[in-house]
Motif scaffolding. Structure first.
Motif, short mmCIF file in Angstrom:
data_model
loop_
_atom_site.label_atom_id
_atom_site.label_comp_id
_atom_site.label_asym_id
_atom_site.label_seq_id
_atom_site.Cartn_x
_atom_site.Cartn_y
_atom_site.Cartn_z
N LEU A 72 5.34 6.95 8.15
CA LEU A 72 4.73 8.27 8.19
C LEU A 72 3.44 8.30 7.38
N LEU A 73 3.31 7.37 6.43
CA LEU A 73 2.11 7.32 5.59
C LEU A 73 0.95 6.63 6.28
N GLU A 74 1.19 6.02 7.44
CA GLU A 74 0.13 5.30 8.13
C GLU A 74 -0.99 6.25 8.55
N SER A 75 -0.62 7.44 9.02
CA SER A 75 -1.63 8.38 9.52
C SER A 75 -2.42 9.06 8.40
N GLN A 90 0.83 -1.21 0.00
CA GLN A 90 0.00 0.00 0.00
C GLN A 90 0.86 1.25 0.00
N TYR A 91 1.95 1.24 0.74
CA TYR A 91 2.84 2.41 0.77
C TYR A 91 3.48 2.64 -0.60
N ASP A 92 3.81 1.55 -1.32
CA ASP A 92 4.34 1.71 -2.67
C ASP A 92 3.31 2.35 -3.59
N THR A 93 2.05 1.93 -3.43
CA THR A 93 0.99 2.52 -4.24
C THR A 93 0.80 3.99 -3.90
N MET A 94 0.86 4.33 -2.62
CA MET A 94 0.73 5.73 -2.21
C MET A 94 1.89 6.56 -2.73
N ALA A 123 5.84 15.09 -1.01
CA ALA A 123 5.93 15.31 0.43
C ALA A 123 7.07 14.49 1.04
N LEU A 124 7.22 13.24 0.64
CA LEU A 124 8.31 12.41 1.14
C LEU A 124 9.66 12.97 0.72
N ASP A 125 9.75 13.47 -0.52
CA ASP A 125 11.01 14.06 -0.98
C ASP A 125 11.37 15.29 -0.16
N ILE A 126 10.41 16.13 0.14
CA ILE A 126 10.68 17.35 0.91
C ILE A 126 11.14 17.00 2.32
N LEU A 127 10.45 16.07 2.98
CA LEU A 127 10.85 15.66 4.32
C LEU A 127 12.27 15.10 4.32
N THR A 128 12.58 14.27 3.33
CA THR A 128 13.91 13.66 3.28
C THR A 128 14.98 14.69 2.99
N GLU A 129 14.72 15.62 2.09
CA GLU A 129 15.72 16.63 1.76
C GLU A 129 16.05 17.51 2.96
N PHE A 130 15.05 17.84 3.76
CA PHE A 130 15.30 18.67 4.93
C PHE A 130 16.06 17.90 6.01
N CYS A 131 15.87 16.59 6.07
CA CYS A 131 16.52 15.79 7.12
C CYS A 131 17.89 15.28 6.73
N THR A 132 18.31 15.46 5.48
CA THR A 132 19.62 14.94 5.02
C THR A 132 20.46 16.06 4.42
N LYS A 139 8.97 6.02 4.52
CA LYS A 139 7.86 5.42 3.78
C LYS A 139 7.39 4.10 4.41
N TYR A 140 8.33 3.24 4.76
CA TYR A 140 7.96 1.93 5.31
C TYR A 140 7.94 1.91 6.84
#
Length: 544
Positions: A233-236, A34-38, A47-56, A108-109
């Motif tokens: 993070l996608l669970e919520s 499901q997370y892959d589909t999302m 959104a995932l790219d932005i979160l990761t870029e800010f944290c790395t 993601k996972y």
């Protein structure tokens, strides 16, 4: 439909499949799909790219995504050794290119697994779907002891340990669909498939790896029900994503069905009976929508075939009309009138962004929204959203940095670098800090206020520094100390008490010293005339 033909819990309790759709798959492996589909959704992906870029963020000094935070006062040698070791470790693990994907997969996972090579200490990536279970020690506080991994196929060039799962169909390779036992698939889900055997039994293509050789990065503090696995993070946002997906499908279906305009044919049937009227209308319909052509197999000129004519909708229509104005007519039925209304879709899209803590200025929902705003953290953005997002990124970093810190210290020990592990911590670089812009604006406003207030003669400057510039007592003392160091050469030497009395015309050293000083400064003729007076002055001095 659940596994083995059984409905899911929501269907059984509420007689509806919709709660099952919103709840998603009941087991961990299925939720990864499901997370892959999302992730294929453009908004979730961004959104995932932005979160990761800010944290790395990459550090400018050591060119790595990490920095060392010292608890004590390290020597210059220790600082240099740690800097060189951190660069070497990051290069060995290829963090320059892999850290983004590592952190992104963790977000993601909820988990990211690696098998550490006992010889080279390199991390070999394990797909989270391939980790079927973790065996923990119940007697020692549920400490993970073994990881069960399937489809192990080492690729030392790309540092990968497992075969990627298939994504060509609805189910990855080697798994079943939902309808045959709760495996991978898409749609409504239900009960989890039962796994035969004990928890120590392995299936085909599964191996057991000792926990000391596994690097497990997890978004879990141990306070949730998924331990030892983490929460994505996608669970919520899964329910919001499903609602947005269903709404997008409904909008597309509505536009396909309702967008074309249609025609209404009013056929004059006169006083025909009902059964004859319907036959007459059907004959007129066939005349309009069908084209009659000679038959190629009929054998005679009077035999013709009738076929559907799609071009008839673009042709003109001719109907007879009586003198009284009675007759057939055609009117156009307009298509959908609210095809451009997507306010409800924007609502769910913004709700998705809010759940992922992404500031609205980073992800505009349309091209026309905020066209002139420069989202640099200073112009046209809300500081409170950015500060909350900044703190959220720090919390995410704190949850996963402990694993990197432990692994780096183990690597230092393996390399024979003997530095006290309690002396330092490995941390991610700070996210893009918009608090600096806020502090700059605050300092500008305070400086303008202080410049006006400091002109008041009855107000202490020390009080103004504390009240209007916001300086603490320690900062004021530090400022005074540094100011004296910077302006030491321009300061006049402090005068003693004698010098202060002399400046007022009083000399504590006697008149003779004053007269001798004046004689030294006076011309020669004046000095000769003043010599007898000087002797008299010397004799008279003790009488005073």
């Amino acid at each position: 439909m659940g596994g083995r033909g059984r409905p899911g819990p929501a269907k059984a309790n509420y007689s509806s499949y919709l709660p099952d759709v919103y709840a998603g798959a009941p087991n961990r492996i299925d939720r990864y799909q499901q997370y892959d589909t999302m992730d294929s959704d453009s908004e979730v992906n961004a959104a995932l790219d932005i979160l990761t870029e800010f944290c790395t963020q990459k550090d400018k000094e050591n060119s790595t995504p990490f920095q060392t935070s010292f608890r004590g006062s390290p020597t210059a040698t220790e600082v240099k050794i740690l800097k060189d070791a951190l660069q070497k470790w990051s290069k060995q693990q290829q963090f320059e290119t892999r850290i983004f994907r590592i952190v992104r997969n963790t977000f993601k996972y909820g988990d990211c697994f690696f098998i550490r090579d006992p010889e080279t200490k390199k991390w070999l990536y394990v797909d989270a779907i391939k980790v079927t279970k973790i065996i923990v020690n119940e007697s020692e506080g549920k400490i993970p002891e073994q990881y069960v991994v399937k489809d192990v196929n080492f690729n030392f060039t790309n540092l990968i340990a497992t075969t990627p799962h298939g994504t060509s169909n609805t189910a990855p390779s080697g798994t079943a669909s939902y309808t045959t036992g709760g495996g991978f698939g898409r749609g409504v889900v239900g009960a989890t498939a039962n796994t035969p055997g004990s928890r120590f039994g392995n299936q085909i293509n599964e191996i057991t790896v000792d926990a000391k050789h596994v690097v497990h990065i997890s978004l879990s503090e141990g306070l949730d029900n998924n331990y030892p696995f983490g929460n994505s993070l996608l669970e919520s946002v899964f329910k919001v994503y499903k609602q947005k997906e269903l709404l997008e499908d409904a909008i597309i279906i509505y536009r396909i069905q309702r967008a074309p305009e249609r025609r209404i044919f009013y056929v004059d049937v006169g006083n025909m009976p009902a059964h004859m009227a319907m036959s007459f209308v059907e004959r007129v319909k066939n005349e309009i929508q069908q084209r009659r052509i000679p038959s190629a197999t009929g054998g005679g000129a009077n035999v013709i075939d009738a076929s559907y004519n799609p071009l008839s909708v673009n042709e003109d229509y001719f109907f007879p009309q009586t003198a009284e104005g009675r007759g057939s007519k055609v009117e156009t039925l307009p298509g959908g009138t609210n095809l451009g209304e997507i306010t409800d879709l924007r609502y769910f899209t913004n709700k998705l962004f809010r759940a992922l803590r992404i500031p609205s200025s980073y992800l505009p929902t349309s091209i026309d929204e905020q066209p002139n705003t420069v989202s640099d953290g200073k112009v046209g953005t809300a500081y409170i959203q950015e500060l909350r997002f900044n703190e959220y990124c720090k919390r995410l970093q704190a949850m996963i940095v402990e694993t990197f810190d432990l692994e780096f210290k183990l690597w230092l020990n393996d390399q024979g670098i003997n530095i006290d592990s309690s002396l330092f911590e490995l941390k991610f670089n700070q996210p893009q800090n918009f608090a600096a812009y806020r502090q700059s604006e605050l300092d500008t406003a305070r400086a303008a206020t202080y410049g006006t207030i400091s002109q008041i003669p009855h107000l202490s400057k020390r009080f103004a520094l504390k009240r209007f510039l916001g300086l603490s007592e320690d900062e004021i003392k530090e400022n005074e100390k540094l100011w004296r160091e910077e302006n030491g050469a321009q300061l006049q030497p402090a005068m003693d008490a004698g010098a202060e009395l002399r400046s007022a015309g009083i000399s504590p050293s006697g008149m003779s010293a004053d007269m001798s000083g004046q004689a030294a400064e006076a011309p020669e003729d004046m000095a000769a005339e003043a010599e007898p007076g000087a002797d008299a002055g010397e004799e008279a001095a003790p009488a005073q």
